[in-house]
Design a protein around this motif. Structure first.
Motif, PDB file in Angstrom:
ATOM      1  N   ALA A 267     -63.874  45.326 -29.025  1.00  0.00           N
ATOM      2  CA  ALA A 267     -64.283  43.684 -29.171  1.00  0.00           C
ATOM      3  C   ALA A 267     -65.781  43.856 -28.957  1.00  0.00           C
ATOM      4  N   ASN A 268     -66.161  44.164 -27.961  1.00  0.00           N
ATOM      5  CA  ASN A 268     -67.863  44.497 -27.746  1.00  0.00           C
ATOM      6  C   ASN A 268     -68.503  45.246 -28.678  1.00  0.00           C
ATOM      7  N   ALA A 269     -67.878  46.199 -29.260  1.00  0.00           N
ATOM      8  CA  ALA A 269     -68.715  46.616 -30.481  1.00  0.00           C
ATOM      9  C   ALA A 269     -68.745  45.665 -31.506  1.00  0.00           C
ATOM     10  N   LEU A 270     -67.895  45.047 -31.709  1.00  0.00           N
ATOM     11  CA  LEU A 270     -68.185  43.869 -32.770  1.00  0.00           C
ATOM     12  C   LEU A 270     -69.205  42.990 -32.617  1.00  0.00           C
ATOM     13  N   LEU A 271     -69.145  42.494 -31.230  1.00  0.00           N
ATOM     14  CA  LEU A 271     -70.115  41.644 -30.449  1.00  0.00           C
ATOM     15  C   LEU A 271     -71.759  42.299 -30.592  1.00  0.00           C
ATOM     16  N   TYR A 272     -71.745  43.630 -30.609  1.00  0.00           N
ATOM     17  CA  TYR A 272     -72.883  44.239 -30.489  1.00  0.00           C
ATOM     18  C   TYR A 272     -73.513  44.134 -31.944  1.00  0.00           C
ATOM     19  N   ASP A 273     -72.364  44.482 -32.695  1.00  0.00           N
ATOM     20  CA  ASP A 273     -72.909  44.388 -34.305  1.00  0.00           C
ATOM     21  C   ASP A 273     -73.446  42.852 -34.630  1.00  0.00           C
ATOM     22  N   TYR A 274     -72.436  42.089 -34.257  1.00  0.00           N
ATOM     23  CA  TYR A 274     -73.172  40.822 -34.368  1.00  0.00           C
ATOM     24  C   TYR A 274     -74.381  40.354 -33.878  1.00  0.00           C
ATOM     25  N   VAL A 275     -74.806  41.018 -32.737  1.00  0.00           N
ATOM     26  CA  VAL A 275     -76.191  40.789 -32.329  1.00  0.00           C
ATOM     27  C   VAL A 275     -77.212  41.317 -33.095  1.00  0.00           C
ATOM     28  N   LYS A 276     -76.896  42.435 -33.494  1.00  0.00           N
ATOM     29  CA  LYS A 276     -77.793  43.135 -34.362  1.00  0.00           C
ATOM     30  C   LYS A 276     -77.812  42.770 -35.717  1.00  0.00           C
ATOM     31  N   ASN A 277     -76.671  42.722 -36.263  1.00  0.00           N
ATOM     32  CA  ASN A 277     -76.541  42.588 -37.899  1.00  0.00           C
ATOM     33  C   ASN A 277     -76.239  41.271 -38.411  1.00  0.00           C
ATOM     34  N   GLY A 278     -75.516  40.335 -37.299  1.00  0.00           N
ATOM     35  CA  GLY A 278     -74.682  39.082 -37.796  1.00  0.00           C
ATOM     36  C   GLY A 278     -73.449  39.544 -38.393  1.00  0.00           C
ATOM     37  N   GLY A 279     -72.812  38.404 -38.855  1.00  0.00           N
ATOM     38  CA  GLY A 279     -71.570  38.551 -39.587  1.00  0.00           C
ATOM     39  C   GLY A 279     -70.413  37.574 -38.607  1.00  0.00           C
ATOM     40  N   LYS A 280     -70.251  36.765 -39.173  1.00  0.00           N
ATOM     41  CA  LYS A 280     -69.129  35.539 -38.528  1.00  0.00           C
ATOM     42  C   LYS A 280     -68.074  36.254 -38.069  1.00  0.00           C
ATOM     43  N   ASP A 281     -67.260  36.944 -38.883  1.00  0.00           N
ATOM     44  CA  ASP A 281     -66.317  37.544 -38.783  1.00  0.00           C
ATOM     45  C   ASP A 281     -66.243  38.465 -37.547  1.00  0.00           C
ATOM     46  N   ASN A 282     -67.225  39.526 -37.161  1.00  0.00           N
ATOM     47  CA  ASN A 282     -67.177  40.041 -36.048  1.00  0.00           C
ATOM     48  C   ASN A 282     -67.163  39.310 -34.735  1.00  0.00           C
ATOM     49  N   LEU A 283     -68.088  38.222 -34.754  1.00  0.00           N
ATOM     50  CA  LEU A 283     -68.082  37.473 -33.630  1.00  0.00           C
ATOM     51  C   LEU A 283     -66.775  36.781 -33.253  1.00  0.00           C
ATOM     52  N   GLU A 284     -66.235  36.040 -34.367  1.00  0.00           N
ATOM     53  CA  GLU A 284     -64.836  35.506 -34.189  1.00  0.00           C
ATOM     54  C   GLU A 284     -63.663  36.173 -33.808  1.00  0.00           C
ATOM     55  N   MET A 285     -63.588  37.615 -34.410  1.00  0.00           N
ATOM     56  CA  MET A 285     -62.727  38.596 -33.983  1.00  0.00           C
ATOM     57  C   MET A 285     -62.977  38.940 -32.456  1.00  0.00           C
ATOM     58  N   ALA A 286     -64.061  39.153 -32.044  1.00  0.00           N
ATOM     59  CA  ALA A 286     -64.421  39.711 -30.805  1.00  0.00           C
ATOM     60  C   ALA A 286     -64.208  38.850 -29.828  1.00  0.00           C
ATOM     61  N   ILE A 287     -64.448  37.592 -29.906  1.00  0.00           N
ATOM     62  CA  ILE A 287     -64.090  36.339 -28.887  1.00  0.00           C
ATOM     63  C   ILE A 287     -62.551  36.195 -29.029  1.00  0.00           C
ATOM     64  N   GLU A 288     -61.824  36.177 -29.892  1.00  0.00           N
ATOM     65  CA  GLU A 288     -60.489  35.904 -30.021  1.00  0.00           C
ATOM     66  C   GLU A 288     -59.756  36.925 -29.422  1.00  0.00           C
ATOM     67  N   VAL A 289     -60.299  38.296 -29.456  1.00  0.00           N
ATOM     68  CA  VAL A 289     -59.572  39.550 -28.621  1.00  0.00           C
ATOM     69  C   VAL A 289     -59.851  39.093 -27.018  1.00  0.00           C
ATOM     70  N   HIS A 290     -60.801  38.820 -26.688  1.00  0.00           N
ATOM     71  CA  HIS A 290     -61.231  38.528 -25.345  1.00  0.00           C
ATOM     72  C   HIS A 290     -60.567  37.361 -24.898  1.00  0.00           C
ATOM     73  N   ASP A 291     -60.594  36.344 -25.525  1.00  0.00           N
ATOM     74  CA  ASP A 291     -59.995  35.355 -25.104  1.00  0.00           C
ATOM     75  C   ASP A 291     -58.323  35.398 -24.840  1.00  0.00           C
ATOM     76  N   ALA A 292     -57.815  36.360 -25.957  1.00  0.00           N
ATOM     77  CA  ALA A 292     -56.407  36.466 -25.851  1.00  0.00           C
ATOM     78  C   ALA A 292     -55.875  37.314 -24.720  1.00  0.00           C
ATOM     79  N   TRP A 293     -56.758  38.244 -24.145  1.00  0.00           N
ATOM     80  CA  TRP A 293     -56.508  38.935 -23.210  1.00  0.00           C
ATOM     81  C   TRP A 293     -56.385  38.137 -21.734  1.00  0.00           C
ATOM     82  N   LEU A 294     -56.923  37.029 -21.560  1.00  0.00           N
ATOM     83  CA  LEU A 294     -57.134  36.183 -20.593  1.00  0.00           C
ATOM     84  C   LEU A 294     -56.087  35.024 -20.628  1.00  0.00           C
TER      85      LEU A 294
END
Length: 662
Positions: A267-294
Motif C-alpha cells: 500500500a505504501n508503494a502505491l502511496l509513494y508512486d502517487y506522491v511522485k507520479n500521481g494517479g488517483k487509483d494508486n491513492l484510493e487503493m492504498a488508503i482502502e487497504v490501510h483503512d481495511a486493516w484497521l
C-alpha cells in the motif's frame, strides 16, 4: 605466524611454532601446499595411480569451542523443533556428509578454539562433499570426492535416503586450507567470510535496470490487490499454480500485513508512486487497504492484526484427515503442500473453529512501521490520517506492555494478546517501530525499551554465534531474524551517535554473510535453474531446516550500503550490490514461460532449490513455483528509500582484493 610444516614425520599446521592441527596423509599420494595469501593454501594431492574416491582430511586437535558448516550447521544446531542436521552425526552414529552446493562456501567446514580458527573447503563444482565430526584426536574436517550426502538427506520437513555420486578415476585433487590466529573473540567466522568473498566471488551484471524493476514490481503489486465479500481489502500473499485452470492464480483469501503477505508495504508503494507520479487509483487503493486493516481487525484495536484469513482450509478437519483425502486438483500447489503438512496433527482453533491465527512480532513490527510511513507519505500530499499514527502507537504500547524486564518480546500472541510463543530473536522486529514512536513522541519509555530489547537479542548472537526464529514457518536458527537486528543497530547508532552500535552492526552483518552463497553452482542444461539462467552467487539460504535460496537479502541491501558509508569498508558495498543483482533475477515481464507455465508480470519464485532439498510438490534442483508478494514489496522498499538508483544499475564490477582474475 601460521605455517604448514613436516614435524616429527607428520604434516602439521603451526601457529607461532606450536602445532594445533595436522593433515592426514593417504598412502600412495603426495601432498604439496601452494600459498594463496597469509594463512591460506591451495592443497594439491597427487596419487600414484588413478582412484575413484578420495578424502582430504585435517584434524584440529582437541574439542573446538565452535563449529560451522555455513547455512547448514551452527555448532551442531539443535535450537528449534524441525528436522535438521543435529550434532556431528546421525542417530546411527554415521557422521553427516553434505554436498558442496548445500553449503554457502563450497564444501566448507570451520572450527575454532581459543587459539586458532581452521577452515577447509573445495574448488566450486569439483564433484565434492564435506564432513565435520569429532574423533579421539580432535575435530576432523574432510573434503570428499565424489559428491555424497549421508546417511540421510534433509528435505522440507522430511528426510530422504543417502546420495552417493560417482567419478571417473583421477590422480589430482585440490582443497583450500585457511588458518588464522584468535583475536580473543569467539565466533571468528569473519576471517573465513572475507577470504571466501575474495577467493570465490566474481562480478555480477544487474539483470534489469532499476526503472524497469520499479515498473514490473508495481504491476505485480496491483495484480495482488483483492477485495473480500465483507468489504475487507488487501494484497493477497502471492500467486500459485492451479491444476484445475492450468494457470497461475492469486492465493485466494489470505492476507498478511508484513511477512509473506506485504499489505502495508505494498500500500505504501502505491502511496509513494502517487506522491511522485500521481494517479488517483494508486491513492484510493492504498488508503482502502490501510483503512481495511484497521476496520476489520480481530484484535479489537489493541494492536494491528498480523493476518486476515478467509481461507476454506482454515476450517479443514486436519486432526482426522489422511493425505489421500487431499486432492491436488482442488487446491493451488502452495496450499496443497500446506494442507499436507497439517494433516494428522493437532491444531489450536479459535471460537469459530478456524485454525488459530497468531499475531507475530514480525508482522506487528513491520505493520506498525508501515503505518508510520503511510502517515508521513499522506502528509506530503495534504491528507491527514491520525488513525494511522494511533494504530502504530497502539501497537508499540502493546509491545511495551508485553516486554519482559530483560528486554525480551514474545514471538507471537493470540487476538486477545495472550502469548502463544516466547522464544526467538524475532522479537527484535518490534524495535524499529518503537524507535519511530520515540521520534514521534520523544517519550523516553520507547527508547529505553529499544535499548533493553536490542541488548537482549544481540546478547544471543554474542553468546551462541547465531540468531533464531525470524522465519515464521521455521522455528530454528535462521538468517531472517538477523536482518531486523542489523537495522536496529544502525537505527540506534543514528539516534544515539554511539559507535558501539556500528561495531555490533558489523558483527551481525558477518553472521548474515554465513548465509550468503559465495560461488556459482553449475547445473545441467536441462535443469529448471539453468533454463531460468539463475546464478547462485549472492543469494542467501533461509535456515538450518529450510536449505533453499531466496531473495530475503533484499532487506539487507540498504543496511550493507549504510555500513559501507559508516566504515568505508568496500566489501559491505560489494555484498549489498551482489544481494541486489542476485535477487533481481528471474522476474517475469509477463512473457516468462518456464516449466510450461506463463508467469504474471513482476512475479518471481520465492525460492530456488539449489541443492538436494525440496518440498513434497517441488523436487530438488528446481524452482518453488510459488510467486509470493514479499520479494516485490522489498524491492520497492529499496527503490523508494534509495534515491540514487545508479548503484543498482551498475552491478558488481569488481571485488577489492580479489584473489583471482575475474
Amino acid at each position: 605466524m601460521t605455517e604448514i610444516v613436516i614435524k616429527d614425520g607428520v604434516c602439521q599446521i603451526l601457529l607461532d611454532g606450536r602445532a594445533y592441527a595436522k593433515i592426514l596423509p593417504v598412502q600412495g599420494a603426495t601432498d604439496r601446499f601452494e600459498p594463496i595469501e597469509d594463512g591460506a593454501w591451495r592443497w594439491h594431492r597427487h596419487t600414484n595411480v588413478p582412484v575413484d574416491h578420495m578424502r582430504m582430511e585435517l584434524v584440529l586437535y582437541g574439542q573446538p569451542d565452535f563449529t560451522l558448516v555455513p547455512a547448514v550447521s551452527y555448532n551442531g544446531n539443535g535450537w528449534g523443533d524441525l528436522p535438521e542436521y543435529v550434532g556431528d552425526r546421525d542417530e546411527d552414529g554415521t557422521p553427516w556428509s553434505w554436498a558442496s552446493h548445500r553449503v554457502t562456501i563450497p564444501a566448507c567446514t570451520y572450527s575454532e578454539n581459543q587459539h586458532i580458527s581452521v577452515a577447509l573447503m573445495s574448488e566450486p563444482n569439483d564433484n565434492t562433499a564435506c564432513s565435520l565430526y569429532q574423533t579421539d584426536e580432535g575435530r576432523l574436517h574432510a573434503v570428499i570426492f565424489p559428491e555424497e550426502e549421508k546417511p540421510r538427506t534433509l528435505q522440507r520437513h522430511f528426510w530422504e535416503g543417502p546420495f552417493q555420486g560417482t567419478m571417473e578415476p583421477r590422480q589430482d585433487f585440490e582443497a583450500i586450507i585457511l588458518v588464522y590466529p584468535s583475536n580473543g573473540e569467539k565466533f571468528r567466522y569473519k576471517g573465513l567470510m572475507d577470504f571466501a568473498w575474495r577467493y570465490y566471488g566474481h562480478p555480477l551484471k544487474a539483470p534489469r535496470k532499476a526503472e524497469e524493476l520499479y515498473r514490473l514490481s508495481l504491476a505485480y503489486t496491483r495484480f495482488l490487490y483483492a477485495k473480500e465479500k465483507d468489504g475487507f481489502t488487501g494484497f493477497v500473499s502471492g500467486s500459485q499454480w492451479h491444476r484445475n485452470i492450468h494457470a497461475y492464480k492469486k492465493k485466494e483469501h489470505y492476507y498478511e500485513i508484513g511477512w509473506v503477505g506485504q499489505s502495508a508495504s505494498m500500500a505504501n508503494a502505491l502511496l509513494y508512486d502517487y506522491v511522485k507520479n500521481g494517479g488517483k487509483d494508486n491513492l484510493e487503493m492504498a488508503i482502502e487497504v490501510h483503512d481495511a486493516w484497521l476496520k476489520y481487525t480481530e484484535t479489537n484495536g489493541r494492536f494491528l492484526s498480523a493476518k486476515m484469513g478467509y481461507l476454506p482450509m482454515l476450517k479443514l478437519p486436519y486432526e482426522t484427515m489422511k493425505p489421500e483425502d487431499v486432492d491436488p486438483w482442488d487446491w493451488g500447489e502452495d496450499m496443497y503442500e500446506s494442507i499436507l503438512n497439517k494433516v494428522g496433527k493437532i491444531h489450536k482453533r479459535d471460537s469459530k473453529g478456524r485454525l488459530l491465527i497468531n499475531h507475530d512480532a514480525c508482522n506487528l513490527g513491520t505493520g506498525a512501521e508501515g503505518y508510520f510511513e503511510a502517515y508521513e507519505l499522506l502528509k506530503q500530499v495534504g491528507i491527514q490520517k491520525p488513525e494511522y499514527l494511533k494504530a502504530a502507537l497502539d501497537t508499540c504500547d502493546f509491545a511495551l506492555e508485553s516486554q519482559d524486564e530483560n528486554g525480551c518480546f514474545a514471538k507471537a500472541w493470540d487476538s486477545d494478546g495472550n502469548v502463544l510463543a516466547k522464544k526467538g530473536t524475532i522479537g527484535c522486529f518490534l524495535i524499529l517501530p518503537l524507535l519511530s514512536a520515540y521520534k514521534k513522541t520523544r517519550d523516553s519509555k520507547y527508547l529505553r525499551a529499544c535499548v533493553r530489547a536490542f541488548d537482549f537479542y544481540y546478547a544471543e548472537l554474542e553468546r551462541e554465534g547465531f540468531t533464531t526464529a525470524g522465519a515464521l514457518d521455521t522455528y530454528s536458527i535462521d538468517k531472517e531474524s538477523a536482518s531486523p537486528l542489523l537495522r536496529d543497530a544502525l537505527a540506534l547508532y543514528e539516534l544515539t551517535g554511539d559507535r558501539a552500535y556500528v561495531t555490533k552492526a558489523e558483527k551481525i552483518a558477518w553472521y548474515l554473510c554465513t548465509w550468503m552463497m559465495h560461488f556459482t553452482v553449475a547445473y545441467p542444461e536441462d535443469c529448471l535453474i539453468s533454463q531460468l539462467g539463475y546464478d547462485t552467487f549472492g543469494s542467501t539460504a533461509v535456515s538450518t531446516p529450510h536449505q533453499a535460496l531466496d531473495q530475503y537479502a533484499l532487506r539487507d541491501v540498504l543496511s550493507f550500503l549504510k555500513l559501507y558509508e559508516l566504515t568505508g569498508y568496500k566489501q559491505w558495498k560489494e555484498r549489498a550490490v551482489a544481494f541486489w543483482c542476485n535477487a533481481c533475477q528471474g522476474i517475469s515481464d509477463g512473457t516468462l514461460f518456464i516449466n510450461r507455465r506463463l508467469r504474471p508480470a513482476g512475479s518471481q519464485d520465492e525460492a530456488v532449490f539449489h541443492t538436494r532439498w525440496g518440498r513434497r510438490v517441488s523436487k530438488p534442483f528446481g524452482l518453488s513455483q510459488w510467486l509470493p508478494a514479499w520479494p516485490c514489496a522489498f524491492r520497492l522498499e529499496n527503490l523508494r528509500w534509495q534515491e540514487d538508483w545508479s548503484i543498482f544499475d551498475e552491478g558488481l564490477t569488481e571485488i577489492e582484493g580479489s584473489l583471482r582474475s575475474c
